[in-house]
Design an enzyme around this catalytic site. Structure first.
Site, PDB file in Angstrom:
ATOM      1  N   GLU A  28      16.111   4.949  15.142  1.00  0.00           N
ATOM      2  CA  GLU A  28      16.932   4.664  13.953  1.00  0.00           C
ATOM      3  C   GLU A  28      18.345   5.131  14.217  1.00  0.00           C
ATOM      4  O   GLU A  28      18.549   6.250  14.703  1.00  0.00           O
ATOM      5  CB  GLU A  28      16.425   5.425  12.714  1.00  0.00           C
ATOM      6  N   GLU A  81       9.950  10.879  10.727  1.00  0.00           N
ATOM      7  CA  GLU A  81      10.779  12.032  10.335  1.00  0.00           C
ATOM      8  C   GLU A  81       9.922  13.158   9.772  1.00  0.00           C
ATOM      9  O   GLU A  81      10.127  13.635   8.646  1.00  0.00           O
ATOM     10  CB  GLU A  81      11.852  11.603   9.319  1.00  0.00           C
TER      11      GLU A  81
HETATM   12  C1  BGP Z   1      15.676   7.676   7.420  1.00  0.00           C
HETATM   13  C2  BGP Z   1      14.392   6.962   7.103  1.00  0.00           C
HETATM   14  C3  BGP Z   1      14.515   5.506   6.851  1.00  0.00           C
HETATM   15  C4  BGP Z   1      15.845   5.057   6.359  1.00  0.00           C
HETATM   16  C5  BGP Z   1      17.036   5.750   6.899  1.00  0.00           C
HETATM   17  C6  BGP Z   1      18.317   5.515   6.174  1.00  0.00           C
HETATM   18  O1  BGP Z   1      15.667   8.915   6.796  1.00  0.00           O
HETATM   19  O2  BGP Z   1      13.438   7.128   8.108  1.00  0.00           O
HETATM   20  O3  BGP Z   1      13.392   5.097   6.154  1.00  0.00           O
HETATM   21  O4  BGP Z   1      15.911   4.380   5.224  1.00  0.00           O
HETATM   22  O5  BGP Z   1      16.865   7.135   6.992  1.00  0.00           O
HETATM   23  O6  BGP Z   1      18.304   6.223   4.987  1.00  0.00           O
HETATM   24  P1  BGP Z   1      18.692   5.594   3.601  1.00  0.00           P
HETATM   25  O7  BGP Z   1      17.867   4.358   3.492  1.00  0.00           O
HETATM   26  O8  BGP Z   1      18.381   6.598   2.600  1.00  0.00           O
HETATM   27  O9  BGP Z   1      20.149   5.303   3.720  1.00  0.00           O
END
Ligand code: BGP
Length: 471
Positions: free
Chosen positions: A364, A174
């Protein structure tokens, strides 16, 4: 009407994680500290000076010691691929050490071998929100050009060590999140409010050069591996049909596209000059940088959780996945306020494919929710996570639509396939997994693993190559 639920043969179904969110063992076997060890509350609140006991990431879900058991569960679901990251500070504890830490290298050797034994391909993110702490403290992270050479040393070590064993690499997770979270994204300790645009854009330039260098080295050292970029995908819709809002959405998207445009096309897009001019930034570009940037990625990867609206004036602020925007009156939101928009995934897949004509990879996607562990009626425990199944089903149906539209998609790794500490708020309560991990926000829990209802659901989706999804 013929069903559009058709996924290509060999489609790479799997799950995703990041070292700092699930490995734990934050100071074992020679590992150095990373910025995450001083961020007990994620991006909320100021960093601490040293690791504190309330930081759930120090233990994570103890994947470091339980990876065999977890990988066996991934295999039981039928994963074709598993995405995780390498903690830079396991390999170079201070980031600027002359020699790598053998025990850290060995851990990933063992993990990769365990995956290979189960027939699971490997995708490794080289930098996932876990810059070595020393690089933040001594250099102020990526604002300093010297990080390029340090990153080069690290990735060269990784490519040489795991040559022939890793199928996919990603450079920076990201990468576009730097605009909002410079510490988590780029190891920059200066608070955002005090960070000059000059330093911010210079850090971006350094990361883009480092990313292209990683592509170059990967192609030279391990040509059978493919390497991609990774951006936070969050499409902006104009809040109204007012042309002002359309332009606002276009400009917002460029904050993200700027990165992918450089990484895919090998040079800065035309609109970047205006950004820089209006921000009074004079980018320092070294003589070789432009040639290095011409090393472009093999595929484009992104995360997708939500969309948001943009408007020149008006609209209610939405909360969401690091990049923010306005609320969309047509969408419902998750318990954390992230707007749920399955069609946004079809939209962004088409958008990226039209723009880049490169294979895409969804690395993701998933639903962060509060789960209740209950008796399964057979002497065990489970979670009836129908809400997660619905979320994923609806998104995957839209993925199939995009494939029917003609998008070349390599695979899909759902985020947090096993529960882990969340990135933005650093809590356990926000769970994404098919596998429940008994650990709570206060750090209590046995760390035992339990299969949720979605475990068997995803297993059936993979086994049928998407045919079991409900259109
Ligand atoms: C993205 C990241 C991850 C992840 C996901 C979910 O921004 O790459 O590392 O964790 O989002 O976000 P969160 O864990 O804050 O719910």
């Amino acid at each position: 009407m013929q069903s559009n639920l058709s996924f290509p043969k060999g489609f790479l179904w799997g799950g995703a994680a990041a070292a700092n969110q699930f490995e734990g063992a934050y100071n074992e076997d020679g590992k150095g500290l990373s910025i995450q060890d001083i961020m007990p509350h994620g991006v909320v609140g100021a960093p601490t000076v040293a690791p504190t006991l309330d930081n759930l990431k120090l233990v994570g879900i103890d994947f470091y010691h339980r990876y065999q058991e977890d990988i066996a569960l991934f295999a039981e679901m039928g994963f074709k691929i598993f995405r995780t990251s390498i903690a830079w500070s396991r390999i170079y504890p201070n980031g600027d050490d002359a020699e790598p830490n053998e025990a850290g290298l060995q851990f990933y050797d063992d993990m990769i071998d365990a995956l290979a034994k189960q027939g699971i391909q490997v995708m490794l993110t080289l930098s996932h929100y876990e810059t070595p702490l020393n690089l933040a403290q001594k250099y102020n992270g990526w604002t300093d050009r010297r990080l390029i050479a340090l990153f080069e040393r690290y990735v060269r070590t990784v490519f040489n060590r795991y040559k022939g064993k890793v199928q996919y690499y990603l450079t920076f997770n990201e990468i576009n999140s730097i605009f909002h979270f410079p510490l988590m994204s780029a190891g920059i300790l200066t608070p955002l409010a005090d960070l000059s645009k000059q330093d911010l854009y210079q850090a971006i330039h350094h990361e883009l050069v480092a990313s292209a260098l990683a592509v170059k080295l990967c192609h030279e050292i391990d040509p059978q591996a493919q390497i991609g970029n990774m951006i936070l995908g969050l499409p902006s819709y104009p809040l109204t049909s007012n042309p002002d809002d359309v332009i606002a959405a276009m400009l917002k998207d460029r904050e993200s596209l700027l990165f992918a445009d450089v990484q895919v096309r090998g040079h800065y897009p035309a609109y970047a000059a205006r950004f820089l001019r209006e921000e009074n930034v004079q980018l320092e570009i070294a003589p070789d940088d432009e040639a290095i940037l011409r090393n472009t990625v093999d595929f484009v990867s992104f995360s997708y959780y939500m969309s948001a609206c943009e408007s020149k004036s008006g609209g209610e602020e939405a909360v969401g996945n690091l990049l923010l925007g306005k609320k969309n009156p047509y969408l419902k939101a998750s318990e954390w306020g992230w707007q749920i928009d399955p069609q946004g995934l079809r939209y962004i897949l088409n958008y990226f494919y039209d723009r880049y004509q490169k294979p895409l990879f969804i690395v993701e996607n998933g639903l962060g929710a509060i789960d209740q562990l209950v008796d399964d009626g057979q002497g065990g425990k489970t979670v009836a996570d129908d809400y997660r199944i619905d979320y994923m089903n609806d998104h995957l149906v839209q993925v199939a639509e995009a494939i029917a539209d003609g998008v070349d998609l390599l695979g899909y790794t759902s985020w947090g396939c096993i529960d882990m500490v969340s990135a933005s708020t650093a809590e356990m309560k926000k769970r994404y997994g098919f596998i429940y991990v008994d650990r709570n926000n206060d750090g209590s829990g046995t760390l035992d693993r339990y299969k949720k209802k979605s475990f068997d659901w995803y297993k059936a989706v993979i086994a049928s190559n998407g045919q079991s999804l409900k259109d």
